[in-house]
Write an enzyme that holds these catalytic residues in place. Structure first.
Site, PDB file in Angstrom:
ATOM      1  N   GLY A  48       0.769  -1.238   0.000  1.00 46.45           N
ATOM      2  CA  GLY A  48       0.000   0.000   0.000  1.00 46.45           C
ATOM      3  C   GLY A  48       0.800   1.288   0.000  1.00 46.45           C
ATOM      4  N   ASP A 104       0.466   3.455   4.382  1.00 46.79           N
ATOM      5  CA  ASP A 104      -0.572   4.191   3.671  1.00 46.79           C
ATOM      6  C   ASP A 104      -1.639   4.711   4.629  1.00 46.79           C
ATOM      7  OD1 ASP A 104      -1.450   1.627   4.247  1.00 46.79           O
ATOM      8  OD2 ASP A 104      -2.023   1.115   2.203  1.00 46.79           O
ATOM      9  N   ASP A 107      -5.301   2.214  10.740  1.00 44.68           N
ATOM     10  CA  ASP A 107      -6.694   1.790  10.954  1.00 44.68           C
ATOM     11  C   ASP A 107      -6.815   1.153  12.336  1.00 44.68           C
ATOM     12  OD1 ASP A 107      -9.303   0.942  10.577  1.00 44.68           O
ATOM     13  OD2 ASP A 107      -8.764  -0.743   9.317  1.00 44.68           O
ATOM     14  N   LYS A 135      -7.442   7.026  10.161  1.00 43.75           N
ATOM     15  CA  LYS A 135      -8.895   6.958  10.289  1.00 43.75           C
ATOM     16  C   LYS A 135      -9.331   7.487  11.637  1.00 43.75           C
ATOM     17  CE  LYS A 135     -10.035   3.256   7.151  1.00 43.75           C
ATOM     18  NZ  LYS A 135     -10.612   1.914   6.990  1.00 43.75           N
ATOM     19  N   PHE A 156     -13.956   2.892   4.201  1.00 44.38           N
ATOM     20  CA  PHE A 156     -13.007   2.118   3.405  1.00 44.38           C
ATOM     21  C   PHE A 156     -12.637   2.902   2.150  1.00 44.38           C
ATOM     22  CE2 PHE A 156     -11.580  -1.099   0.418  1.00 44.38           C
ATOM     23  CZ  PHE A 156     -10.675  -1.775   1.207  1.00 44.38           C
ATOM     24  N   VAL A 157     -11.349   3.157   1.972  1.00 43.99           N
ATOM     25  CA  VAL A 157     -10.893   3.979   0.838  1.00 43.99           C
ATOM     26  C   VAL A 157      -9.912   3.194  -0.035  1.00 43.99           C
ATOM     27  CG1 VAL A 157     -11.204   6.190   2.030  1.00 43.99           C
ATOM     28  CG2 VAL A 157      -9.028   4.989   2.251  1.00 43.99           C
ATOM     29  N   ASP A 163      -5.700  -0.551  -1.994  1.00 43.51           N
ATOM     30  CA  ASP A 163      -6.417  -1.457  -2.884  1.00 43.51           C
ATOM     31  C   ASP A 163      -7.722  -1.959  -2.314  1.00 43.51           C
ATOM     32  OD1 ASP A 163      -5.117  -3.096  -0.848  1.00 43.51           O
ATOM     33  OD2 ASP A 163      -5.847  -4.783  -2.023  1.00 43.51           O
ATOM     34  N   ARG A 169      -5.225   0.413  -7.028  1.00 44.99           N
ATOM     35  CA  ARG A 169      -4.041   1.069  -6.450  1.00 44.99           C
ATOM     36  C   ARG A 169      -3.565   2.214  -7.333  1.00 44.99           C
ATOM     37  NH1 ARG A 169      -2.150  -2.178  -2.251  1.00 44.99           N
ATOM     38  NH2 ARG A 169      -2.342  -4.414  -2.540  1.00 44.99           N
TER      39      ARG A 169
HETATM   40  P1  5GP Z   1      -3.979  -1.441  10.630  1.00 49.99           P
HETATM   41  O1  5GP Z   1      -2.921  -2.498  10.795  1.00 49.99           O
HETATM   42  O2  5GP Z   1      -3.667  -0.122  11.246  1.00 49.99           O
HETATM   43  O3  5GP Z   1      -5.341  -1.973  10.979  1.00 49.99           O
HETATM   44  O4  5GP Z   1      -4.201  -1.227   9.107  1.00 49.99           O
HETATM   45  C1  5GP Z   1      -3.243  -0.868   8.287  1.00 49.99           C
HETATM   46  C2  5GP Z   1      -3.348  -1.594   6.970  1.00 49.99           C
HETATM   47  O5  5GP Z   1      -4.669  -2.059   6.670  1.00 49.99           O
HETATM   48  C3  5GP Z   1      -3.020  -0.605   5.916  1.00 49.99           C
HETATM   49  O6  5GP Z   1      -1.639  -0.653   5.636  1.00 49.99           O
HETATM   50  C4  5GP Z   1      -3.866  -1.036   4.749  1.00 49.99           C
HETATM   51  O7  5GP Z   1      -3.146  -1.987   3.993  1.00 49.99           O
HETATM   52  C5  5GP Z   1      -5.053  -1.720   5.355  1.00 49.99           C
HETATM   53  N1  5GP Z   1      -6.217  -0.795   5.418  1.00 49.99           N
HETATM   54  C6  5GP Z   1      -6.753  -0.238   6.519  1.00 49.99           C
HETATM   55  N2  5GP Z   1      -7.797   0.565   6.210  1.00 49.99           N
HETATM   56  C7  5GP Z   1      -7.930   0.510   4.874  1.00 49.99           C
HETATM   57  C8  5GP Z   1      -8.832   1.150   3.945  1.00 49.99           C
HETATM   58  O8  5GP Z   1      -9.736   1.934   4.249  1.00 49.99           O
HETATM   59  N3  5GP Z   1      -8.635   0.848   2.627  1.00 49.99           N
HETATM   60  C9  5GP Z   1      -7.679  -0.012   2.199  1.00 49.99           C
HETATM   61  N4  5GP Z   1      -7.595  -0.205   0.901  1.00 49.99           N
HETATM   62  N5  5GP Z   1      -6.804  -0.612   3.040  1.00 49.99           N
HETATM   63  C10 5GP Z   1      -6.929  -0.358   4.362  1.00 49.99           C
HETATM   64 MG    MG Z   2      -0.882  -1.864   4.113  1.00 47.34          MG
END
Ligand code: 5GP
Ligand code: MG
Length: 188
Positions: A48, A104, A107, A135, A156-157, A163, A169
């Site tokens: 990402g 990227d 979350d 987020k 969700f973006v 992606d 992407r």
């Molecule tokens: P975390 O580990 O903080 O939950 O999430 C990070 C990873 O989850 C990001 O690097 C990304 O790959 C994926 N992710 C989280 N939210 C989104 C979203 O809204 N869209 C997309 N495409 N990927 C997300």
């Molecule tokens: Mg990622």
């Protein structure tokens, strides 16, 4: 592909301007007198952060190395995190190095919570973190990050490296997808 877009949240022009600002902050924080050895190792989290990394590093005219970490948290057509798994590590010798991790989007925070200790374990002298998007949800706000590009709603973006099922992407903007598209891909 463009027919699948619901809303543009952040345009490529807004991203470009913000990436320049982030680069200025990073340069200031990694230059004397804050740091003497003005050299950094940039570690983008693949896949990402690939595009973000390409744009950001070209605005940072400093001595730098690149290391790569591949982490998967949203495998396939999932829309919520499935727990982060490091499945590729190509970072070289990090002992004594100043590392800047790029992701990227923040979350659940699971990715940074697993990656940062791993980089310390590999001997990095300092580990800083930078995410393009954060987020607006408690789990994302509870994780320390040094640099944040944009705060976004908990939606969700895709686009600019992000992606859905490994598609979209290459969209230049950060967008949301039409609900019907998500249902179609998830069902395929
Ligand atoms: P975390 O580990 O903080 O939950 O999430 C990070 C990873 O989850 C990001 O690097 C990304 O790959 C994926 N992710 C989280 N939210 C989104 C979203 O809204 N869209 C997309 N495409 N990927 C997300
Ligand atoms: Mg990622």
């Amino acid at each position: 592909m463009h027919r699948d877009i619901d809303r543009v949240l952040i345009s490529q022009y807004q991203i470009m301007a913000r990436v320049r600002e982030l680069a200025q902050q990073i340069i200031a924080d990694h230059s004397p007198p804050k740091m003497n050895d003005a050299e950094i190792t940039i570690v983008p989290i693949l896949t990402g952060a690939m595009i973000f990394c390409g744009d950001l590093i070209r605005q940072i005219p400093m001595q730098m190395r690149i290391g790569l970490l591949a982490v998967s948290s949203y495998p396939g057509a999932s829309l919520t995190t499935q727990g982060s798994k490091v499945f590729g590590e190509h970072v070289g010798d990090l002992r004594g190095r100043h590392v800047l991790v790029l992701d990227d989007i923040l979350d659940s925070g699971g990715t940074l919570r697993s990656v940062v200790p791993r980089l310390r374990e590999l001997g990095a002298a300092t580990v800083k973190t930078c995410v393009l998007l954060r987020k607006d949800r408690p789990s994302a706000l509870s994780v320390h990050v040094d640099y944040v590009g944009f705060e976004i709603p908990d939606e969700f973006v895709v686009g600019y490296g992000l992606d859905y099922n490994n598609y979209y992407r290459n969209l230049p903007d950060i967008v949301t997808l039409k609900p019907a598209v998500i249902q179609r891909i998830a069902g395929s």
